[in-house]
Design a protein around this motif. Structure first.
Motif, PDB file in Angstrom:
ATOM      1  N   ALA B 141     -87.537   7.684  75.943  1.00  0.00           N
ATOM      2  CA  ALA B 141     -88.790   7.604  76.878  1.00  0.00           C
ATOM      3  C   ALA B 141     -89.662   6.678  75.976  1.00  0.00           C
ATOM      4  CB  ALA B 141     -89.298   9.184  77.163  1.00  0.00           C
ATOM      5  N   ARG B 142     -89.246   6.879  74.795  1.00  0.00           N
ATOM      6  CA  ARG B 142     -90.154   5.928  73.584  1.00  0.00           C
ATOM      7  C   ARG B 142     -91.544   6.819  73.628  1.00  0.00           C
ATOM      8  NH1 ARG B 142     -92.675   1.420  71.802  1.00  0.00           N
ATOM      9  NH2 ARG B 142     -91.202   0.004  70.908  1.00  0.00           N
ATOM     10  N   ILE B 143     -91.287   8.074  73.517  1.00  0.00           N
ATOM     11  CA  ILE B 143     -92.756   8.713  73.474  1.00  0.00           C
ATOM     12  C   ILE B 143     -92.728   9.789  72.396  1.00  0.00           C
ATOM     13  CG2 ILE B 143     -93.630  11.025  74.486  1.00  0.00           C
ATOM     14  CD1 ILE B 143     -93.504   9.539  77.130  1.00  0.00           C
ATOM     15  N   VAL B 144     -93.861   9.953  71.515  1.00  0.00           N
ATOM     16  CA  VAL B 144     -94.068  11.071  70.498  1.00  0.00           C
ATOM     17  C   VAL B 144     -94.608  12.058  70.727  1.00  0.00           C
ATOM     18  CG1 VAL B 144     -94.514  10.975  68.125  1.00  0.00           C
ATOM     19  CG2 VAL B 144     -93.208   9.258  68.718  1.00  0.00           C
ATOM     20  N   LYS B 145     -94.302  13.391  70.549  1.00  0.00           N
ATOM     21  CA  LYS B 145     -95.213  14.420  70.927  1.00  0.00           C
ATOM     22  C   LYS B 145     -95.446  15.120  69.580  1.00  0.00           C
ATOM     23  CE  LYS B 145     -93.784  15.313  75.628  1.00  0.00           C
ATOM     24  NZ  LYS B 145     -93.482  15.930  76.668  1.00  0.00           N
ATOM     25  N   ARG B 146     -96.463  15.838  69.385  1.00  0.00           N
ATOM     26  CA  ARG B 146     -96.474  16.830  68.126  1.00  0.00           C
ATOM     27  C   ARG B 146     -97.500  17.823  68.956  1.00  0.00           C
ATOM     28  NH1 ARG B 146    -101.371  16.244  63.751  1.00  0.00           N
ATOM     29  NH2 ARG B 146    -101.561  18.363  63.672  1.00  0.00           N
ATOM     30  N   ASN B 147     -96.696  19.300  68.688  1.00  0.00           N
ATOM     31  CA  ASN B 147     -96.932  20.518  69.409  1.00  0.00           C
ATOM     32  C   ASN B 147     -97.225  20.276  71.077  1.00  0.00           C
ATOM     33  OD1 ASN B 147     -97.345  21.912  66.778  1.00  0.00           O
ATOM     34  ND2 ASN B 147     -99.208  21.167  66.657  1.00  0.00           N
ATOM     35  N   ASN B 148     -96.096  19.527  71.410  1.00  0.00           N
ATOM     36  CA  ASN B 148     -96.007  19.200  72.951  1.00  0.00           C
ATOM     37  C   ASN B 148     -97.129  18.343  73.550  1.00  0.00           C
ATOM     38  OD1 ASN B 148     -93.504  20.366  73.641  1.00  0.00           O
ATOM     39  ND2 ASN B 148     -94.612  22.474  73.324  1.00  0.00           N
ATOM     40  N   GLU B 149     -97.943  17.903  72.586  1.00  0.00           N
ATOM     41  CA  GLU B 149     -98.949  16.992  73.205  1.00  0.00           C
ATOM     42  C   GLU B 149     -98.618  15.449  72.753  1.00  0.00           C
ATOM     43  OE1 GLU B 149    -103.066  17.374  72.431  1.00  0.00           O
ATOM     44  OE2 GLU B 149    -102.936  19.519  73.317  1.00  0.00           O
ATOM     45  N   ILE B 150     -98.696  14.682  73.668  1.00  0.00           N
ATOM     46  CA  ILE B 150     -98.317  13.106  73.455  1.00  0.00           C
ATOM     47  C   ILE B 150     -99.371  12.505  72.411  1.00  0.00           C
ATOM     48  CG2 ILE B 150     -98.256  11.052  74.463  1.00  0.00           C
ATOM     49  CD1 ILE B 150     -97.084  12.080  76.923  1.00  0.00           C
ATOM     50  N   ILE B 151     -98.686  11.849  71.402  1.00  0.00           N
ATOM     51  CA  ILE B 151     -99.483  11.181  70.368  1.00  0.00           C
ATOM     52  C   ILE B 151     -99.455   9.824  70.826  1.00  0.00           C
ATOM     53  CG2 ILE B 151     -99.749  10.663  68.049  1.00  0.00           C
ATOM     54  CD1 ILE B 151     -98.262  13.086  67.391  1.00  0.00           C
ATOM     55  N   LYS B 152    -100.841   9.110  70.757  1.00  0.00           N
ATOM     56  CA  LYS B 152    -100.796   7.878  71.114  1.00  0.00           C
ATOM     57  C   LYS B 152    -100.446   6.715  69.794  1.00  0.00           C
ATOM     58  CE  LYS B 152    -103.330   4.305  73.861  1.00  0.00           C
ATOM     59  NZ  LYS B 152    -102.064   3.551  73.951  1.00  0.00           N
ATOM     60  N   LEU B 193     -96.807  -1.727  54.998  1.00  0.00           N
ATOM     61  CA  LEU B 193     -96.227  -0.497  54.827  1.00  0.00           C
ATOM     62  C   LEU B 193     -96.998   0.501  54.554  1.00  0.00           C
ATOM     63  CD1 LEU B 193     -92.661  -0.535  53.547  1.00  0.00           C
ATOM     64  CD2 LEU B 193     -93.238   0.086  55.701  1.00  0.00           C
ATOM     65  N   ARG B 194     -98.007   0.135  53.692  1.00  0.00           N
ATOM     66  CA  ARG B 194     -98.946   1.144  53.170  1.00  0.00           C
ATOM     67  C   ARG B 194    -100.025   1.432  54.151  1.00  0.00           C
ATOM     68  NH1 ARG B 194     -99.005  -1.888  48.003  1.00  0.00           N
ATOM     69  NH2 ARG B 194     -97.083  -0.915  46.757  1.00  0.00           N
ATOM     70  N   VAL B 195    -100.591   0.334  54.849  1.00  0.00           N
ATOM     71  CA  VAL B 195    -101.561   0.520  56.083  1.00  0.00           C
ATOM     72  C   VAL B 195    -100.942   1.461  57.121  1.00  0.00           C
ATOM     73  CG1 VAL B 195    -102.662  -0.546  57.829  1.00  0.00           C
ATOM     74  CG2 VAL B 195    -102.351  -1.566  55.286  1.00  0.00           C
ATOM     75  N   PHE B 196     -99.714   1.172  57.432  1.00  0.00           N
ATOM     76  CA  PHE B 196     -98.975   1.479  58.805  1.00  0.00           C
ATOM     77  C   PHE B 196     -98.648   3.150  58.445  1.00  0.00           C
ATOM     78  CE2 PHE B 196     -99.195  -2.578  60.382  1.00  0.00           C
ATOM     79  CZ  PHE B 196     -99.199  -2.344  61.745  1.00  0.00           C
ATOM     80  N   VAL B 197     -98.002   3.310  57.169  1.00  0.00           N
ATOM     81  CA  VAL B 197     -97.674   4.617  56.868  1.00  0.00           C
ATOM     82  C   VAL B 197     -99.188   5.522  56.916  1.00  0.00           C
ATOM     83  CG1 VAL B 197     -96.902   6.255  55.037  1.00  0.00           C
ATOM     84  CG2 VAL B 197     -95.424   4.190  55.492  1.00  0.00           C
ATOM     85  N   GLY B 198     -99.946   4.980  56.277  1.00  0.00           N
ATOM     86  CA  GLY B 198    -101.365   5.563  56.416  1.00  0.00           C
ATOM     87  C   GLY B 198    -101.773   5.945  57.976  1.00  0.00           C
ATOM     88  N   THR B 199    -101.678   5.207  58.827  1.00  0.00           N
ATOM     89  CA  THR B 199    -102.271   5.445  60.229  1.00  0.00           C
ATOM     90  C   THR B 199    -101.180   6.530  60.773  1.00  0.00           C
ATOM     91  OG1 THR B 199    -100.953   3.549  61.182  1.00  0.00           O
ATOM     92  CG2 THR B 199    -103.234   3.229  60.617  1.00  0.00           C
ATOM     93  N   LEU B 200     -99.981   6.435  60.463  1.00  0.00           N
ATOM     94  CA  LEU B 200     -98.990   7.224  60.950  1.00  0.00           C
ATOM     95  C   LEU B 200     -99.253   8.581  60.612  1.00  0.00           C
ATOM     96  CD1 LEU B 200     -95.337   5.914  61.030  1.00  0.00           C
ATOM     97  CD2 LEU B 200     -96.662   6.824  62.964  1.00  0.00           C
TER      98      LEU B 200
END
Lengths: 225, 225
Positions: B141-152, B193-200
């Motif tokens: 589905a290409r979807i990520v959830k955290r505590n069952n809430e979709i993360i954008k 990488l540093r920037v994107f790991v940061g936002t992730l």
DNA sequence: AAAATCTTTATAAAATCTTTATAACTCAAT
DNA sequence: ATTGAGTTATAAAGATTTTATAAAGATTTT
């Protein structure tokens, strides 16, 4: 109301006529091709709901046509053939044919197999009505309601919404959507999608500027929820 | 992957034996019933991936069994019958049968039709979800959830997280990550990488200053857990 | 011919990615 | 403990890409 569209690929005019009459009297919309090449072009332009494919074509074998179709076409393909040998049947089914009937076939049986194939292909979630909040999509009747009022959608708008609804929750890529709705050769026409998503949002969203159903996944595609 | 399970409902022991031998030699798991009643019980207990149903049963008609099954059973049902009359075929298909073969049938064809039916029923329900604590990544589905809430997540953020998740526990070097996400010629752009790991981290970690999922391996790369 | 629908073009707005600057951390050598 | 080189983290500005929307032109349907 939108009729299901069936593409006949067969070189014998009598068979095509027979099929056309029977299908049209059962409220299907019929498109015809007499060669494999023509069939491939028409299927890409029309994206029929089902294809009836003869194995014995003049230009290229039906088996080849079947393989080429299956690279992108996901709706049912029913093979019609005078060949009744097992290896042909097995090869066709293993190459993605939905069903295989030998000629001469019984018309009632063919119609029943067509109904069955279309029913199964439309019914991804096993319900003919998909509900998402205030939106209700009847895949069999091809009717969309919002707060129980019928919304008038064009054929393309409906196809797009139905595809979204059948894949609720999944992100569908631009490529995939374009391939399914417009056909193989339209995979780069992303602007089409933007326009049609725009009109769909105006029709189904409470507030089209803040869509709750058709979500943009920037750089990737859209997701319906 | 485990074997598909097939339930045979047929009163003739020879047919059952024939089917059993052929199916088992093709790596299916076989369950058998000799009456309609027994078939209904076994199907409810086993939920087989496919049912082979004879129309001529001693206790109740196969048509009835079919109807009762279809009230809840959504996997393919292939009818086997000595009856070759059209009305039987049409009735069975309209009552939800996936296919209809007349006895005597060709074994190879039956096996191909079984493969075809199972293939179609399975590609409607495929999800591959990776779970890591509160984080859930649905790769289909290409979807990520955290505590069952979709993360954008943006497209690049998602690609990076999916790559991490597919290699849970392993240390992935800067070089490798850059090559996989941005391409061969970006292998030195470690700052990306540093920037994107940061936002992730901001999006998926409980406390981004003390990351629990994306761990820095100084001088080498990152590790996901 | 009129209406409806689809395709194309243009443009503004939004989102995302890249780059730069700076601060913070780590760890070995003093 | 302090220093300093090497590495990492974060914010934010700038550049680019992607998206939304309107509207004109083309095509198809009625």
């Amino acid at each position: 109301m939108n009729k299901a569209e069936i593409l006949i690929i067969d070189d014998e005019p009598q068979i095509r006529k027979l099929l056309q009459i029977n299908l049209e009297s059962n409220h299907y919309k019929v498109v015809q091709a007499s060669t494999g090449k023509e069939g491939l072009v028409l299927s890409a332009n029309h994206i029929p709901n089902l294809i009836l494919l003869d194995i014995g074509l003049p230009d290229k074998s039906g088996h080849e046509v079947l393989k080429e179709l299956r690279e992108w076409y996901n709706n049912p393909i029913i093979i019609l053939s005078v060949q009744d040998n097992e290896s042909d049947i097995v090869a066709a089914l293993d190459n993605g044919a939905t069903d295989y009937l030998t000629k001469p076939f019984r018309t009632g049986e063919l119609l029943a197999r067509i109904r069955s194939a279309i029913r199964r292909s439309q019914n991804t979630a096993n319900t003919s009505v998909i509900s998402c909040g205030a939106i209700e999509i009847d895949l069999v009747a091809r009717i969309v309601k919002r707060n129980n009022e019928i919304i008038k959608l064009t054929s393309t708008e409906y196809n797009l919404l139905a595809l979204f609804a059948k894949n609720e929750g999944k992100v569908l890529t631009h490529q995939y959507l374009l391939k399914e709705i417009w056909g193989y050769s339209y995979q780069t026409e992303t602007q089409y999608l933007r326009v049609f998503v725009g009109t769909l949002r105006k029709k189904i969203e409470e507030n089209p500027n803040n869509p709750q159903h058709i979500i943009t996944e920037s750089g990737v595609g859209y997701r319906f929820q």
